[in-house]
Scaffold this active site. Structure first.
Site, PDB file in Angstrom:
ATOM      1  N   SER A   1       0.855  -1.184   0.000  1.00 44.86           N
ATOM      2  CA  SER A   1       0.000   0.000   0.000  1.00 44.86           C
ATOM      3  C   SER A   1       0.888   1.229   0.000  1.00 44.86           C
ATOM      4  CB  SER A   1      -0.879   0.002   1.256  1.00 44.86           C
ATOM      5  OG  SER A   1      -1.501   1.253   1.464  1.00 44.86           O
TER       6      SER A   1
ATOM      7  N   TYR B   1      -1.630  -1.097  10.753  1.00 37.52           N
ATOM      8  CA  TYR B   1      -1.717  -1.318   9.304  1.00 37.52           C
ATOM      9  C   TYR B   1      -0.519  -0.703   8.582  1.00 37.52           C
ATOM     10  CZ  TYR B   1      -3.608  -1.286   4.557  1.00 37.52           C
ATOM     11  OH  TYR B   1      -3.784  -1.463   3.205  1.00 37.52           O
TER      12      TYR B   1
ATOM     13  N   LYS C   1       2.487  -2.636   6.501  1.00 37.88           N
ATOM     14  CA  LYS C   1       2.733  -2.372   5.088  1.00 37.88           C
ATOM     15  C   LYS C   1       4.154  -1.866   4.846  1.00 37.88           C
ATOM     16  CE  LYS C   1      -1.192  -3.779   3.550  1.00 37.88           C
ATOM     17  NZ  LYS C   1      -1.253  -5.006   2.709  1.00 37.88           N
TER      18      LYS C   1
END
Length: 296
Positions: free
Chosen positions: A172, A185, A189
């Site tokens: 991402s 998160y 990533k």
């Protein structure tokens, strides 16, 4: 003096990026065939994983689809079969190392050696750090990065023997820039991007130039897991747009796939000026979540 040199280097990078894009318009990269390749896609029951499976099915690949959601992955498989692809379905929890290893062994026995893997399964729990449960942090890392390790370790030996394969990491833009209320998160990533870069370097050091790697880094994608997603600066992308860029990157052996492509320039500017383009001081402008996003 250093600032002037940095600005000149930044200008050269931007000019190079535009020239590269212009050249691609007139001299497109050669695309490889993936017909007959055994392609394993995790998180194939929804969103990016599902659309990626459709694209490989159109290109006559043999598909191995994994997802924790039995109903979703079977729906994907049914459509892939309509497109003419031989498709095998496995219900797999990509946070469970033993289940991953067992499923890979089953794939080898029933289908053969996987030559392309798309590590796509992911999970997200939007909240401030203190409101995020310990088990949610653990699950985020188990699915978003540790699963990549276990799957790659299980599949890589056969790729190395043949010096042939392609390992795709779905990361991402959050693996390059930070966003408030998504600490686990973003951290996972960042790890995924680092995994891709380190793996690429190691394969080159081993002389395994026939094993390609790609890393997908989109901005926010409307996969259907959140209600009314919106941003104040970047567009919210539709799944098919992201998958078109992903497939194009895989077929041309592109190492880092940014969607939109101009994100690369924004990241370059951020590095030079140490200015956080992905946050503002008072109000986070990136993404507004109405519900948690869980493993695809």
């Amino acid at each position: 003096m250093k600032i002037i040199l940095d600005l000149l280097l930044l200008l050269l990078i931007i000019i190079y990026s535009y020239l590269e894009s212009l050249v691609k318009v007139f001299i497109p990269r050669r695309r490889k065939s993936v017909a007959g390749e055994i392609v394993l896609i995790t998180g194939a029951g929804h969103g990016i994983g599902r659309q990626t499976a459709y694209e490989f099915a159109k290109r006559k690949s043999r598909l191995v689809l994994w997802d924790i959601n039995k109903h979703g992955v079977e729906e994907t498989a049914a459509e892939c079969r309509k497109l003419g692809a031989t498709t095998h379905v496995f219900v797999v929890d990509c946070s469970n190392r033993e289940e991953i290893y067992s499923s890979v062994n089953q794939v080898k026995k029933e289908v053969g050696d996987v030559t392309i893997v798309v590590n796509n399964a992911g999970t997200i729990y939007p909240a401030d750090l203190l409101s995020t449960k310990d088990e949610e942090i653990t699950k985020t890392f188990e699915v978003n990065i540790l699963g990549h390790f276990w799957i790659t370790k299980a599949l890589l030996p056969s790729m190395i023997r043949r010096n042939h394969g392609h390992i795709v990491t779905v990361a991402s833009v959050c693996g390059h820039g930070v966003i408030p209320y998504l600490i686990p998160y973003c951290s996972s990533k960042f790890a995924a991007v680092g995994f891709h870069r380190a793996l690429t370097s190691e394969l080159e050091a081993l002389g395994k130039t026939g094993i390609k790697t790609s890393c997908l880094c989109p901005v926010f994608v409307n996969t259907g897991f959140t209600k009314n997603p919106s941003t104040r600066i970047w567009p919210v992308l539709e799944t098919d747009e992201v998958v078109r860029s992903l497939i194009d990157g895989i077929l041309t052996d592109k190492k880092m796939i940014f969607v939109p492509s101009y994100i690369n320039i924004s990241l370059t500017i951020e590095r030079f000026f140490s200015f956080a383009l992905y946050q503002v001081e008072e109000v986070p402008f990136y993404y507004y979540f109405d519900e948690s996003l869980h493993q695809e």
